[in-house]
Design an enzyme around this catalytic site. Structure first.
Site, PDB file in Angstrom:
ATOM      1  N   GLU A 277      -6.694   4.763   7.879  1.00 43.54           N
ATOM      2  CA  GLU A 277      -6.453   6.178   7.548  1.00 43.54           C
ATOM      3  C   GLU A 277      -7.684   6.779   6.866  1.00 43.54           C
ATOM      4  O   GLU A 277      -7.945   7.978   7.008  1.00 43.54           O
ATOM      5  CB  GLU A 277      -5.185   6.303   6.689  1.00 43.54           C
ATOM      6  CG  GLU A 277      -3.939   6.052   7.548  1.00 43.54           C
ATOM      7  CD  GLU A 277      -2.745   5.478   6.821  1.00 43.54           C
ATOM      8  OE1 GLU A 277      -2.739   5.461   5.576  1.00 43.54           O
ATOM      9  OE2 GLU A 277      -1.799   5.023   7.513  1.00 43.54           O
TER      10      GLU A 277
ATOM     11  N   GLY B  75       2.918   2.501  10.787  1.00 43.98           N
ATOM     12  CA  GLY B  75       3.858   3.596  10.610  1.00 43.98           C
ATOM     13  C   GLY B  75       4.581   3.992  11.882  1.00 43.98           C
ATOM     14  O   GLY B  75       5.225   5.028  11.950  1.00 43.98           O
TER      15      GLY B  75
ATOM     16  N   GLU C 264      -5.014  -4.705  10.731  1.00 44.04           N
ATOM     17  CA  GLU C 264      -4.011  -3.652  10.875  1.00 44.04           C
ATOM     18  C   GLU C 264      -4.272  -2.897  12.172  1.00 44.04           C
ATOM     19  O   GLU C 264      -5.070  -1.951  12.194  1.00 44.04           O
ATOM     20  CB  GLU C 264      -4.092  -2.674   9.694  1.00 44.04           C
ATOM     21  CG  GLU C 264      -3.781  -3.297   8.356  1.00 44.04           C
ATOM     22  CD  GLU C 264      -3.218  -2.271   7.375  1.00 44.04           C
ATOM     23  OE1 GLU C 264      -2.210  -2.594   6.737  1.00 44.04           O
ATOM     24  OE2 GLU C 264      -3.746  -1.163   7.271  1.00 44.04           O
TER      25      GLU C 264
ATOM     26  N   ASN D  60       0.881  -1.178   0.000  1.00 45.04           N
ATOM     27  CA  ASN D  60       0.000   0.000   0.000  1.00 45.04           C
ATOM     28  C   ASN D  60       0.912   1.220   0.000  1.00 45.04           C
ATOM     29  O   ASN D  60       1.511   1.553   1.015  1.00 45.04           O
ATOM     30  CB  ASN D  60      -0.890  -0.029   1.247  1.00 45.04           C
ATOM     31  CG  ASN D  60      -1.702   1.241   1.389  1.00 45.04           C
ATOM     32  OD1 ASN D  60      -1.743   2.076   0.481  1.00 45.04           O
ATOM     33  ND2 ASN D  60      -2.361   1.389   2.535  1.00 45.04           N
TER      34      ASN D  60
ATOM     35  N   SER E  73       3.818  -1.950  10.296  1.00 44.48           N
ATOM     36  CA  SER E  73       5.269  -2.019  10.470  1.00 44.48           C
ATOM     37  C   SER E  73       5.856  -3.380  10.099  1.00 44.48           C
ATOM     38  O   SER E  73       6.783  -3.861  10.758  1.00 44.48           O
ATOM     39  CB  SER E  73       5.667  -1.610  11.892  1.00 44.48           C
ATOM     40  OG  SER E  73       5.270  -0.263  12.153  1.00 44.48           O
TER      41      SER E  73
ATOM     42  N   LYS F  37       0.161   4.285  -0.291  1.00 43.89           N
ATOM     43  CA  LYS F  37      -0.426   5.499   0.311  1.00 43.89           C
ATOM     44  C   LYS F  37      -0.173   6.707  -0.599  1.00 43.89           C
ATOM     45  O   LYS F  37      -0.153   6.554  -1.815  1.00 43.89           O
ATOM     46  CB  LYS F  37       0.102   5.675   1.742  1.00 43.89           C
ATOM     47  CG  LYS F  37      -0.083   4.391   2.563  1.00 43.89           C
ATOM     48  CD  LYS F  37       0.143   4.557   4.029  1.00 43.89           C
ATOM     49  CE  LYS F  37      -0.085   3.220   4.737  1.00 43.89           C
ATOM     50  NZ  LYS F  37       0.048   3.308   6.181  1.00 43.89           N
TER      51      LYS F  37
ATOM     52  N   HIS G 136      -9.433   1.183   5.045  1.00 46.00           N
ATOM     53  CA  HIS G 136      -8.149   1.392   5.737  1.00 46.00           C
ATOM     54  C   HIS G 136      -8.361   2.358   6.901  1.00 46.00           C
ATOM     55  O   HIS G 136      -9.165   3.282   6.811  1.00 46.00           O
ATOM     56  CB  HIS G 136      -7.118   1.952   4.749  1.00 46.00           C
ATOM     57  CG  HIS G 136      -5.724   1.906   5.303  1.00 46.00           C
ATOM     58  ND1 HIS G 136      -5.263   2.833   6.206  1.00 46.00           N
ATOM     59  CD2 HIS G 136      -4.721   1.024   5.109  1.00 46.00           C
ATOM     60  CE1 HIS G 136      -4.009   2.520   6.537  1.00 46.00           C
ATOM     61  NE2 HIS G 136      -3.657   1.421   5.891  1.00 46.00           N
TER      62      HIS G 136
ATOM     63  N   GLY H  87       3.079  -1.063   4.265  1.00 46.56           N
ATOM     64  CA  GLY H  87       3.116   0.358   3.951  1.00 46.56           C
ATOM     65  C   GLY H  87       4.536   0.805   3.609  1.00 46.56           C
ATOM     66  O   GLY H  87       5.029   0.593   2.503  1.00 46.56           O
ATOM     67  N   GLY H  88       5.220   1.404   4.579  1.00 44.98           N
ATOM     68  CA  GLY H  88       6.527   2.015   4.348  1.00 44.98           C
ATOM     69  C   GLY H  88       7.532   1.120   3.640  1.00 44.98           C
ATOM     70  O   GLY H  88       8.217   1.559   2.701  1.00 44.98           O
TER      71      GLY H  88
HETATM   72  P1  13P Z   1       3.316   0.531   7.660  1.00 47.30           P
HETATM   73  O1  13P Z   1       3.820  -0.755   7.077  1.00 47.30           O
HETATM   74  O2  13P Z   1       4.033   1.737   7.126  1.00 47.30           O
HETATM   75  O3  13P Z   1       3.216   0.485   9.144  1.00 47.30           O
HETATM   76  O4  13P Z   1       1.788   0.706   7.109  1.00 47.30           O
HETATM   77  C1  13P Z   1       0.910  -0.334   7.250  1.00 47.30           C
HETATM   78  C2  13P Z   1      -0.311  -0.019   6.487  1.00 47.30           C
HETATM   79  O5  13P Z   1      -1.073   0.861   6.854  1.00 47.30           O
HETATM   80  C3  13P Z   1      -0.563  -0.782   5.261  1.00 47.30           C
HETATM   81  O6  13P Z   1      -1.845  -0.559   4.767  1.00 47.30           O
END
Ligand code: 13P
Length: 248
Positions: free
Chosen positions: A96, A170, A164, A9, A209, A11, A94, A230-231
């Protein structure tokens, strides 16, 4: 046996140049016997990503979609538009989106219905906040998000759930393999009570993470069927290492 799935993802990150660089590297190094792999760039980079991934094992998905089919909804993108473009996947609900766009369970449910009707494969996200975990509400919150999204759906074929925990996104704080496994088993138990779902065959991904260094121990657990990353999905080497851990 559930095939593992690793989804990036991205983002709100990237430029045309970085998308080209990242996908060139990922596609070139994708192992022949890869697990399921998908990347979810921003809407404006989807077309480019679909071209770059054509003929590879890497599928492309959206990070969200509208709950409406078409019409005067300025700024919205329909599930049908994503499917028409060549997206295979879409992420729905999600945290967010829930946090910054006030998405309710009923909106998540409507989006899920629209995405299924468009023939997309849906990843629906659930997860508790730190306060909810600390007050012992984590399972109740996740169960209620699942019920809110899934109850009454006409079609849930191929649904994927992503757990999640909001406190792990993050932050560098990953749920321990024990914490994640316990919640994944709980989620599978909830899914067993939902009409139209084969709980044993449904993939439950972990997100929060996930890194090259912790993926293997998460994936070794019985009910962890892959990751929503994510990251670490923004670095080709890290993402490929996570894909490799899912293959092992
Ligand atoms: P991180 O891997 O950056 O913690 O993000 C997870 C996420 O929100 C994937 O959708």
């Amino acid at each position: 046996m559930r095939q593992k799935l690793v989804v990036g993802n991205w983002k709100m990150h990237g430029s045309r140049a970085s998308v080209a660089d990242l996908l060139d590297k990922i596609v070139a190094a994708m192992p022949a016997a890869a697990p399921g792999v998908a990347v979810c760039p921003s809407y404006v980079h989807l077309s480019q990503a679909i071209q770059l991934c054509a003929g590879s094992a890497v599928a492309v998905g959206g990070q969200d979609c509208s709950h409406m089919q078409s019409g005067a909804y300025t700024g919205e993108v329909s599930a049908q538009m994503l499917a028409d473009l060549g997206c295979r996947w879409v992420i729905i609900g999600h945290s967010e989106r829930r946090q910054y766009h006030s998405e309710s369970d009923s909106l998540v449910a409507a989006k899920l219905g629209a995405a299924m009707a468009a023939g997309l494969q849906v990843i629906v996200c659930v997860g508790e906040t730190r306060e909810q975990r600390e007050s012992g509400e984590a399972e109740a919150v996740v169960a209620s998000q699942l019920r809110g999204a899934l109850d009454g759906q006409a079609n849930l074929a191929g649904l994927v759930v992503a757990y999640e925990p909001v406190w792990a996104i993050g932050t560098g704080l990953t749920a321990s393999p024990d914490q994640a496994q316990a919640m994944h088993a709980f989620i599978r138990g909830c899914l067993a009570g939902v009409a139209g779902i084969d709980a044993d065959a449904t993939r439950v991904l972990y997100g929060g993470s996930v890194k090259a260094g912790n993926a293997a121990e998460l994936f070794a657990r019985q009910d962890i069927d892959g990751a929503l990353v994510g990251g670490a999905a923004l670095d080709a080497g890290d993402f490929l290492a996570i894909v490799g851990a899912a293959q092992a």
